[in-house]
Design a protein around this motif. Structure first.
Motif, short mmCIF file in Angstrom:
data_model
loop_
_atom_site.label_atom_id
_atom_site.label_comp_id
_atom_site.label_asym_id
_atom_site.label_seq_id
_atom_site.Cartn_x
_atom_site.Cartn_y
_atom_site.Cartn_z
N GLU A 1 35.27 38.65 26.73
CA GLU A 1 36.43 39.46 27.11
C GLU A 1 36.52 39.65 28.62
OE1 GLU A 1 39.93 41.03 27.07
OE2 GLU A 1 39.03 40.21 25.26
N VAL A 2 35.39 39.80 29.30
CA VAL A 2 35.42 39.92 30.76
C VAL A 2 36.01 38.65 31.37
CG1 VAL A 2 33.97 40.10 32.83
CG2 VAL A 2 33.50 41.56 30.86
N GLY A 3 35.57 37.51 30.89
CA GLY A 3 36.10 36.24 31.38
C GLY A 3 37.58 36.08 31.06
N ARG A 4 37.95 36.43 29.86
CA ARG A 4 39.36 36.30 29.47
C ARG A 4 40.25 37.17 30.36
NH1 ARG A 4 39.40 36.63 23.03
NH2 ARG A 4 41.52 37.18 23.53
N GLN A 5 39.79 38.37 30.67
CA GLN A 5 40.56 39.25 31.55
C GLN A 5 40.66 38.66 32.95
OE1 GLN A 5 42.51 41.87 30.98
NE2 GLN A 5 43.02 41.81 33.13
N ALA A 6 39.58 38.06 33.44
CA ALA A 6 39.61 37.45 34.77
C ALA A 6 40.62 36.31 34.81
CB ALA A 6 38.21 36.94 35.13
N TRP A 7 40.64 35.49 33.77
CA TRP A 7 41.60 34.38 33.75
C TRP A 7 43.03 34.90 33.67
CZ3 TRP A 7 40.40 29.78 35.34
CH2 TRP A 7 39.07 29.35 35.27
N ARG A 8 43.26 35.92 32.83
CA ARG A 8 44.60 36.51 32.75
C ARG A 8 45.04 37.05 34.11
NH1 ARG A 8 43.20 38.03 27.47
NH2 ARG A 8 42.19 39.92 28.14
N SER A 9 44.13 37.74 34.79
CA SER A 9 44.45 38.31 36.10
C SER A 9 44.78 37.24 37.12
CB SER A 9 43.27 39.15 36.61
OG SER A 9 43.06 40.26 35.78
N ALA A 10 44.23 36.05 36.93
CA ALA A 10 44.48 34.94 37.85
C ALA A 10 45.76 34.17 37.50
CB ALA A 10 43.29 33.99 37.87
N GLY A 11 46.46 34.61 36.44
CA GLY A 11 47.73 33.97 36.08
C GLY A 11 47.63 32.92 34.99
N TYR A 12 46.46 32.77 34.39
CA TYR A 12 46.29 31.80 33.30
C TYR A 12 46.65 32.47 31.99
CZ TYR A 12 44.01 28.69 36.58
OH TYR A 12 43.76 27.87 37.64
N ARG A 13 47.08 31.66 31.03
CA ARG A 13 47.40 32.19 29.71
C ARG A 13 46.80 31.30 28.63
NH1 ARG A 13 51.32 29.05 27.54
NH2 ARG A 13 52.55 27.85 29.02
N ARG A 14 46.50 31.90 27.54
CA ARG A 14 45.94 31.18 26.40
C ARG A 14 47.05 30.42 25.69
NH1 ARG A 14 42.34 33.73 21.56
NH2 ARG A 14 42.94 32.22 20.02
N GLU A 15 46.75 29.20 25.29
CA GLU A 15 47.69 28.42 24.49
C GLU A 15 47.12 28.33 23.08
OE1 GLU A 15 48.30 24.65 26.51
OE2 GLU A 15 50.04 25.51 27.53
N ASP A 16 47.67 29.11 22.18
CA ASP A 16 47.13 29.23 20.83
C ASP A 16 47.26 27.96 20.00
OD1 ASP A 16 46.18 31.83 21.09
OD2 ASP A 16 48.14 32.67 20.60
N GLN A 17 48.16 27.06 20.38
CA GLN A 17 48.34 25.85 19.57
C GLN A 17 47.22 24.84 19.77
OE1 GLN A 17 50.19 26.70 22.19
NE2 GLN A 17 50.94 24.94 23.31
N TRP A 18 46.33 25.03 20.76
CA TRP A 18 45.26 24.07 21.04
C TRP A 18 43.92 24.66 20.64
CZ3 TRP A 18 46.95 19.44 22.26
CH2 TRP A 18 48.18 19.33 22.88
N ARG A 19 43.05 23.83 20.16
CA ARG A 19 41.65 24.17 19.90
C ARG A 19 40.81 23.02 20.38
NH1 ARG A 19 43.16 28.52 19.81
NH2 ARG A 19 43.21 29.97 18.10
N ARG A 20 39.65 23.31 20.85
CA ARG A 20 38.74 22.30 21.36
C ARG A 20 37.98 21.65 20.21
NH1 ARG A 20 33.63 23.74 25.21
NH2 ARG A 20 32.99 21.61 25.63
N TRP A 21 37.94 20.35 20.19
CA TRP A 21 37.16 19.58 19.23
C TRP A 21 36.05 18.89 19.99
CZ3 TRP A 21 39.64 17.22 14.41
CH2 TRP A 21 40.63 18.08 13.90
N VAL A 22 34.84 18.95 19.50
CA VAL A 22 33.71 18.36 20.23
C VAL A 22 32.83 17.54 19.30
CG1 VAL A 22 33.66 20.22 21.93
CG2 VAL A 22 32.20 20.36 19.93
N LYS A 23 32.14 16.61 19.91
CA LYS A 23 31.14 15.80 19.20
C LYS A 23 30.04 15.50 20.22
CE LYS A 23 30.33 11.33 17.05
NZ LYS A 23 30.94 10.04 16.70
N PRO A 24 28.84 16.03 20.03
CA PRO A 24 27.75 15.69 20.93
C PRO A 24 27.45 14.19 20.88
CG PRO A 24 27.18 17.60 19.61
CD PRO A 24 28.45 17.02 19.03
N LEU A 25 27.23 13.60 22.04
CA LEU A 25 26.96 12.16 22.11
C LEU A 25 25.48 11.87 22.28
CD1 LEU A 25 29.91 11.13 24.42
CD2 LEU A 25 29.78 11.01 21.91
N ALA A 26 24.69 12.88 22.51
CA ALA A 26 23.26 12.69 22.69
C ALA A 26 22.48 13.67 21.83
CB ALA A 26 22.88 12.89 24.16
N GLY A 27 21.30 13.24 21.47
CA GLY A 27 20.29 14.03 20.79
C GLY A 27 20.73 15.00 19.84
#
Length: 141
Positions: A115-141
């Motif tokens: 929440e602290v980070g989210r508030q910092a980003w909001r204060s800097a003018g960034y906004r969350r885009e709810d339509q996107w989610r991060r997909w990941v796949k580790p490539l090592a170990g």
């Protein structure tokens, strides 16, 4: 703020940067090790931006540019020095870097529970885009 220096990280600082992130950043990454940070600095020596005061790193942001996307990671400020404009200075440097490289939009990776980070980003003018989610796949170990 006149004593604040914003500059690229140096390879010899890698152990100190990892210790700083363990203390000041939220969460960890698969690349939070000396080899991962060294690869970043070798690939793009300007990507890891630090804020320094009195010879000590007190803030970081990774401003990654792949020629198409401008991505922000590891925005962190020393807990004892927050709310002094350090994060804003780091983001201004990252955004200037992106603009000079031709970037048109900056994307930030922000942990949901930070929440602290989210508030910092909001204060800097960034906004969350709810339509996107991060997909990941580790490539090592």
């Amino acid at each position: 703020m006149s004593d604040l220096i914003i500059r690229p990280a140096r390879p010899q600082e890698i152990p100190d940067l990892l210790a700083f992130w363990a203390r000041a950043a939220e969460g960890t990454s698969i690349t939070d090790d000396p080899a991962g940070v060294a690869r970043l600095l070798e690939h793009d020596p300007q990507a890891l931006i630090v804020a320094e005061r009195a010879g000590a790193v007190i803030g970081t942001v990774i401003a990654g540019w792949d020629g198409w996307r401008a991505s922000l990671y590891r925005l962190a400020v020393d807990p004892d020095q927050r709310r002094q404009g350090i994060g804003a200075a780091l983001l201004a440097a990252a955004e200037q870097r992106f603009a000079a490289l031709g970037g048109r939009r900056a994307d930030a990776m922000v942990l949901e529970h930070n929440e602290v980070g989210r508030q910092a980003w909001r204060s800097a003018g960034y906004r969350r885009e709810d339509q996107w989610r991060r997909w990941v796949k580790p490539l090592a170990g």
